[in-house]
Design a protein around this motif. Structure first.
Motif, PDB file in Angstrom:
ATOM      1  N   LYS A   4     -84.080 -52.597  26.960  1.00 21.72           N
ATOM      2  CA  LYS A   4     -84.701 -51.925  26.159  1.00 21.72           C
ATOM      3  C   LYS A   4     -84.302 -52.443  24.609  1.00 21.72           C
ATOM      4  O   LYS A   4     -84.431 -53.424  24.393  1.00 21.72           O
ATOM      5  N   GLN A   5     -83.970 -51.414  23.902  1.00 23.72           N
ATOM      6  CA  GLN A   5     -83.651 -51.551  22.376  1.00 23.72           C
ATOM      7  C   GLN A   5     -82.184 -52.128  22.016  1.00 23.72           C
ATOM      8  O   GLN A   5     -81.726 -52.595  21.034  1.00 23.72           O
ATOM      9  N   SER A   6     -81.598 -52.434  23.305  1.00 26.77           N
ATOM     10  CA  SER A   6     -80.268 -53.170  23.095  1.00 26.77           C
ATOM     11  C   SER A   6     -80.342 -54.721  23.146  1.00 26.77           C
ATOM     12  O   SER A   6     -79.546 -55.359  23.062  1.00 26.77           O
ATOM     13  N   GLY A   7     -81.662 -55.254  23.282  1.00 34.00           N
ATOM     14  CA  GLY A   7     -81.691 -56.895  22.667  1.00 34.00           C
ATOM     15  C   GLY A   7     -82.886 -57.387  23.746  1.00 34.00           C
ATOM     16  O   GLY A   7     -83.433 -56.916  24.675  1.00 34.00           O
ATOM     17  N   ILE A   8     -82.902 -58.507  23.534  1.00 34.42           N
ATOM     18  CA  ILE A   8     -83.650 -59.676  24.099  1.00 34.42           C
ATOM     19  C   ILE A   8     -82.848 -60.999  24.478  1.00 34.42           C
ATOM     20  O   ILE A   8     -82.187 -61.491  23.553  1.00 34.42           O
ATOM     21  N   GLY A   9     -82.775 -61.191  25.712  1.00 33.23           N
ATOM     22  CA  GLY A   9     -81.874 -62.525  25.941  1.00 33.23           C
ATOM     23  C   GLY A   9     -80.648 -62.336  26.336  1.00 33.23           C
ATOM     24  O   GLY A   9     -80.096 -61.196  26.442  1.00 33.23           O
ATOM     25  N   ARG A  10     -79.770 -63.311  26.892  1.00 29.88           N
ATOM     26  CA  ARG A  10     -78.250 -63.403  27.291  1.00 29.88           C
ATOM     27  C   ARG A  10     -77.517 -64.131  26.576  1.00 29.88           C
ATOM     28  O   ARG A  10     -77.913 -65.398  26.188  1.00 29.88           O
ATOM     29  N   GLU A  11     -76.379 -63.936  26.492  1.00 28.50           N
ATOM     30  CA  GLU A  11     -75.295 -65.015  26.044  1.00 28.50           C
ATOM     31  C   GLU A  11     -74.160 -64.835  27.239  1.00 28.50           C
ATOM     32  O   GLU A  11     -74.013 -63.938  27.918  1.00 28.50           O
ATOM     33  N   GLY A  12     -73.593 -66.091  27.359  1.00 29.94           N
ATOM     34  CA  GLY A  12     -72.379 -66.104  28.465  1.00 29.94           C
ATOM     35  C   GLY A  12     -72.983 -66.779  29.628  1.00 29.94           C
ATOM     36  O   GLY A  12     -74.118 -66.771  29.792  1.00 29.94           O
ATOM     37  N   GLY A  13     -72.087 -67.701  29.955  1.00 25.83           N
ATOM     38  CA  GLY A  13     -72.424 -68.700  31.239  1.00 25.83           C
ATOM     39  C   GLY A  13     -73.657 -69.660  30.821  1.00 25.83           C
ATOM     40  O   GLY A  13     -73.975 -69.901  29.751  1.00 25.83           O
ATOM     41  N   GLU A  14     -74.320 -70.093  31.993  1.00 24.01           N
ATOM     42  CA  GLU A  14     -75.315 -71.010  31.864  1.00 24.01           C
ATOM     43  C   GLU A  14     -76.392 -70.161  31.377  1.00 24.01           C
ATOM     44  O   GLU A  14     -77.272 -70.807  30.541  1.00 24.01           O
ATOM     45  N   GLU A  15     -76.660 -68.746  31.597  1.00 29.08           N
ATOM     46  CA  GLU A  15     -77.632 -68.118  30.925  1.00 29.08           C
ATOM     47  C   GLU A  15     -77.906 -68.282  29.646  1.00 29.08           C
ATOM     48  O   GLU A  15     -78.833 -68.252  28.978  1.00 29.08           O
TER      49      GLU A  15
END
Length: 490
Positions: A459-470
């Protein structure tokens, strides 16, 4: 001008195209210590023309420099060299963080060292990430799937964890072969200077990494540039929405790690005293100024009052004071406007009909600095502002629920979805509840963090991921090459 124990060679300059240059704006940024309320640092401020210089340098380095075509394993070696340089400067980075936002000295060095370890983990992806793959096609003999750098990246980091968050963006951008423009928060610019110095010492080619501290107007000019290919932003949801609209208008790639209003569901099998200790001591971490903070606690009605009393007891025992004192558990808020924001929400909480159980004011024994007491509101309506909006301070909302099903409904009744917790001794129950909560991370029995794993929000907490291969995938473009035969060399 820098704080005692922080040794930055060119605080009055920007780092653009491999050189330390005076800002064309002729302006500077003042950094205020939240304990003394005094200016403790002064650095260069980039203007619009400086932003254009930085983007041009990054564009030149990407389009014509060696870095994008350097083998990923070799790029990883350079990042490992940066990590070795930064590790030696961890005590200095820790002092910078404490001076700028009033972070506790007892936690600072470990926090910064963890970020260096994260850099090493990302550097190792140079060897392990699937940069190329071959597959047999249905219509062709060979399909080669390659992952290439996205281009010129703009990394924008917040003030609460400026070193680790900016370093993460830099590491992912560089291991993928991108060039980057670092835009740190004006409240905490010092760590980005140290990162730039480490990159210079490690021998990164000119223009691969650039540094432009700036206030809002010049930062907005930066993200409007059509010569950038990606923005990686960590900060408030409101700012993220604005950046998303700018990027969307020109199809600039973007990832966002934004705000949260994360809920901890306290199941009936979990002891009240244990829940109180976890919740009461978590909300004071970094004075509540953590995007993943557990700022809502949900408990069944028949246990609500007992838990409220127990949390209040924990909060009343918290020692508030100088973050340099090893006994201090709660330091100041990072800046005056943040103190005013938290005080505004406390007043909103009083008006909402919630019960102010403890806290709500400035500590009586402190007449200077941006301090606020740990604050507990009980019997909170989940539709109220204090339950729906991110306060970013040591304010906890305790919300009663009919049963576990209702608790899950309340947890999901939010525009945010960054973090969460399930308080229970039953790992299967924690897993089952976690699968039903619409949030990016869920921990059993607390605000759990695992920095080598994917982190980001719904939701409004963001788009995408940080950390690890992802975390690397948003920094590459995937290209499919269809061939009549397998190539001999990749």
């Amino acid at each position: 001008m820098t704080p005692e124990g922080v040794f930055i060679r060119n605080p009055d300059k920007l780092y653009i195209g491999g050189e330390w240059v005076a800002p064309l704006s002729g302006e500077s940024i003042e950094v205020v210590n939240p304990v003394s309320e005094e200016v403790i640092a002064r650095v260069a401020a980039a203007g619009d023309a400086d932003m254009e210089r930085a983007v041009a340098a990054a564009r030149q380095a990407f389009d014509h420099g060696p870095w994008p075509t350097t083998p990923p394993a070799e790029r990883g070696k350079v990042l490992m060299a940066m990590a070795a340089i930064l590790e030696k400067r961890v005590p200095e980075i820790a002092k910078a963080w404490c001076a700028q936002i009033g972070g506790l000295t007892t936690r600072s060095e470990g926090m910064q060292m963890g970020s260096v370890m994260g850099l090493r983990g990302i550097a190792a992806l140079g060897e392990s990430f699937p940069w190329t793959e071959t597959k047999k096609g249905q219509m062709v003999d060979t399909a080669v799937i390659v992952r290439e750098p996205v281009g010129v990246v703009v990394g924008i980091a917040p003030w609460n964890a400026p070193f680790g968050i900016m370093l993460n963006k830099v590491a992912y951008a560089l291991i993928a072969g991108n060039t980057i423009v670092m835009k740190p928060s004006p409240e905490t610019p010092l760590e980005a200077y140290i990162i730039a110095e480490a990159a210079e010492e490690a021998g990164l080619p000119p223009g691969v990494i650039n540094l432009v501290p700036a206030d809002r107007e010049a930062s907005d000019h930066l993200i409007h540039s059509r010569d950038i290919d990606k923005v990686s932003f960590t900060g408030s949801s409101a700012a993220g929405m604005h950046i998303a609209s700018v990027c969307g208008a020109k199809m600039t790639r973007a990832t966002f790690e934004l705000g949260g209003k994360s809920a901890a569901i306290v199941r009936d099998d979990f002891p009240i005293e244990d829940a109180a200790n976890i919740l009461g001591n978590t909300i004071t971490m970094l004075s509540g100024q953590i995007c993943a903070m557990l700022s809502r606690a949900i408990v069944t009605k028949d246990r609500h009052d007992e838990l409220a009393e127990a949390i209040a007891k924990v909060m009343k025992g918290v020692k508030i004071g100088d973050p340099a004192d090893p006994e201090t558990q709660l330091g100041p808020l990072a800046m005056k406007r943040q103190l005013e924001r938290v005080e505004m929400y406390i007043e909103e909480g009083k008006k909402s009909g919630a019960d102010l159980v403890t806290g709500g004011g400035r500590p009586a024994h402190l007449n200077k600095g941006y301090f606020i007491e740990p604050t507990l509101f009980a019997n909170v309506d989940n539709q109220s502002r204090i339950a729906q909006e991110e306060i970013f301070g040591p304010v906890l909302c305790l919300i009663p629920a009919e049963d576990e099903e209702d608790a899950i409904r309340i947890a999901n009744e939010s525009n945010y979805g960054l973090n969460g917790a399930v308080m229970t001794g039953d790992a299967q129950a924690a897993y089952d509840v976690a699968r039903r909560v619409r949030t990016g991370v869920v921990g059993q029995n607390g605000m759990r963090m695992e920095f080598g794993m994917p982190f980001g929000g719904f939701k409004q907490s963001g788009i995408g991921r940080e950390g690890g291969e992802e975390g690397l995938w948003p920094y590459v473009e995937t290209k499919t090459i269809l061939l009549d035969a397998a190539p001999a060399v990749f």
